[in-house]
Design a protein around this motif. Structure first.
Motif, short mmCIF file in Angstrom:
data_model
loop_
_atom_site.label_atom_id
_atom_site.label_comp_id
_atom_site.label_asym_id
_atom_site.label_seq_id
_atom_site.Cartn_x
_atom_site.Cartn_y
_atom_site.Cartn_z
N ASP A 34 48.22 54.56 56.63
CA ASP A 34 49.68 54.45 56.13
C ASP A 34 50.04 55.51 55.11
O ASP A 34 51.09 55.63 54.70
N HIS A 35 48.86 56.18 54.75
CA HIS A 35 49.11 57.02 53.52
C HIS A 35 48.27 58.27 53.63
O HIS A 35 47.27 58.26 54.62
N SER A 36 48.38 59.32 52.86
CA SER A 36 47.48 60.68 52.88
C SER A 36 46.54 60.47 51.84
O SER A 36 45.67 61.47 51.82
N SER A 37 46.53 59.42 50.92
CA SER A 37 45.29 59.67 49.87
C SER A 37 44.14 59.52 50.22
O SER A 37 43.74 58.94 51.53
N ALA A 38 43.20 60.13 49.49
CA ALA A 38 41.77 60.10 49.94
C ALA A 38 40.85 58.82 49.68
O ALA A 38 40.11 58.20 50.56
N LYS A 39 41.79 57.99 49.02
CA LYS A 39 41.29 56.79 48.47
C LYS A 39 41.87 55.71 49.56
O LYS A 39 42.79 55.64 50.00
N ASN A 40 41.11 54.51 49.61
CA ASN A 40 41.49 53.46 50.47
C ASN A 40 41.60 53.72 51.81
O ASN A 40 43.03 53.20 52.26
N ARG A 41 40.95 54.34 52.36
CA ARG A 41 41.18 54.78 53.99
C ARG A 41 40.52 53.51 54.62
O ARG A 41 39.59 53.71 55.32
N THR A 42 41.37 52.67 54.77
CA THR A 42 40.87 51.30 55.39
C THR A 42 40.70 51.56 56.83
O THR A 42 39.80 51.06 57.66
N GLN A 43 41.78 52.07 57.59
CA GLN A 43 41.66 52.31 59.08
C GLN A 43 40.41 53.02 59.48
O GLN A 43 40.01 52.72 60.32
N LEU A 44 40.11 54.05 58.66
CA LEU A 44 39.01 55.09 58.92
C LEU A 44 37.55 54.12 58.76
O LEU A 44 36.57 54.09 59.65
N GLU A 45 37.69 53.37 57.54
CA GLU A 45 36.38 52.60 57.27
C GLU A 45 36.23 51.42 58.59
O GLU A 45 35.02 51.27 59.04
N THR A 46 37.38 51.00 59.09
CA THR A 46 37.29 49.88 60.49
C THR A 46 36.75 50.62 61.54
O THR A 46 35.96 50.02 62.25
N ILE A 47 37.37 52.02 61.76
CA ILE A 47 36.81 52.44 62.98
C ILE A 47 35.39 52.93 63.04
O ILE A 47 34.57 52.55 63.72
N LEU A 48 35.02 53.37 61.59
CA LEU A 48 33.42 53.52 61.57
C LEU A 48 32.55 52.44 61.83
O LEU A 48 31.41 52.57 62.33
N THR A 49 33.04 51.32 61.21
CA THR A 49 32.33 49.95 61.13
C THR A 49 32.28 49.50 62.59
O THR A 49 30.99 49.27 63.10
N ASN A 50 33.34 49.75 63.48
CA ASN A 50 33.28 49.13 64.71
C ASN A 50 32.84 50.13 65.90
O ASN A 50 32.94 49.99 67.11
N LEU A 51 32.32 51.48 65.53
CA LEU A 51 31.88 52.45 66.44
C LEU A 51 30.78 51.74 67.45
O LEU A 51 29.90 51.08 66.90
N LYS A 52 31.17 52.26 68.70
CA LYS A 52 30.02 51.71 69.56
C LYS A 52 29.32 53.14 70.03
O LYS A 52 30.11 53.96 70.07
N GLN A 53 28.25 53.08 70.81
CA GLN A 53 27.48 54.17 71.63
C GLN A 53 28.63 54.61 72.28
O GLN A 53 29.06 54.10 73.08
N ASP A 54 28.41 55.97 72.22
CA ASP A 54 29.23 56.87 73.21
C ASP A 54 30.72 56.84 72.94
O ASP A 54 31.51 57.48 73.65
N ASP A 55 31.26 56.14 71.85
CA ASP A 55 32.78 56.19 71.48
C ASP A 55 32.66 57.58 70.88
O ASP A 55 31.90 58.21 70.50
N LYS A 56 34.11 58.19 70.93
CA LYS A 56 34.43 59.40 70.47
C LYS A 56 35.77 59.46 69.54
O LYS A 56 36.82 58.71 70.09
N ILE A 57 35.37 59.47 68.16
CA ILE A 57 36.78 59.58 67.28
C ILE A 57 37.49 61.09 67.52
O ILE A 57 36.54 62.17 67.58
N VAL A 58 38.68 60.89 67.86
CA VAL A 58 39.45 62.30 68.07
C VAL A 58 40.58 62.73 67.14
O VAL A 58 41.15 61.55 66.79
#
Length: 180
Positions: A34-58
């Motif tokens: 929702d924001h450009s700030s370097a802090k509180n990147r909750t969506q990125l943290e969620t993606i990294l936490t839920n990554l599975k083998q062979d997933d690709k972040i684009v």
């Protein structure tokens, strides 16, 4: 699965350009901060936490995912540890392609290089300043205040707080002078 990730920036504050690029790359899921700030990147943290083998972040460009070289290394290590990959549209990077030197290794070398440059430039600047007679570090307290603080302390009539208020000499500075 191809997971698109985007966040607002100065050039694309509403993420419209990034969305077009990520759709062209056939991302199954597109997630935006929702924001450009370097802090509180909750969506990125969620993606990294839920990554599975062979997933690709684009991403559209590296800046979308990381705010520094060190941050990029940390993210790449998490992605790699999960057996997943990163693809950046602008830089034409795809860590799933094993041809050549691994991207994470290149970034680690760049981080070391960047740290070495900063260290060397700092040392050079300090040396040049010293040659010009500039003293580095915290300025010493004026001697008359230190002497007055020591006299007040040794008289045992004043508390450390009163000495500090009167002379501006902190407890730790006073004790350091008393040890000498």
């Amino acid at each position: 699965m191809l997971i698109g990730y985007m966040r607002p920036n100065q050039e694309d504050p509403t993420c419209e350009e990034q969305l077009v690029q990520l759709k062209q790359l056939n991302c199954k899921k597109i997630i935006s901060e929702d924001h450009s700030s370097a802090k509180n990147r909750t969506q990125l943290e969620t993606i990294l936490t839920n990554l599975k083998q062979d997933d690709k972040i684009v991403i559209s460009k590296l800046f979308a995912i990381a705010d520094s070289t060190r941050h990029l290394v940390e993210i790449l290590e998490v992605i790699d540890s999960k057996g997943a990959y990163l693809q950046s549209y602008k830089e034409k990077i795809d860590t799933s392609l094993k041809a050549g030197y691994a991207f994470i290794d290149i970034v680690k070398h760049l981080l070391t290089f960047q740290s070495d440059l900063i260290s060397e430039n700092t040392k050079k600047g300090l040396y040049e300043a010293k040659q010009k007679g500039v003293t580095s570090g915290r300025p010493k307290k004026p001697d008359e205040n230190v002497k007055r603080a020591i006299v007040m302390y040794q008289s045992k009539k004043y508390t450390l707080e009163e000495i500090k208020q009167e002379t501006g000499i902190s407890k730790s500075t006073l004790y350091r002078y008393l040890e000498n």
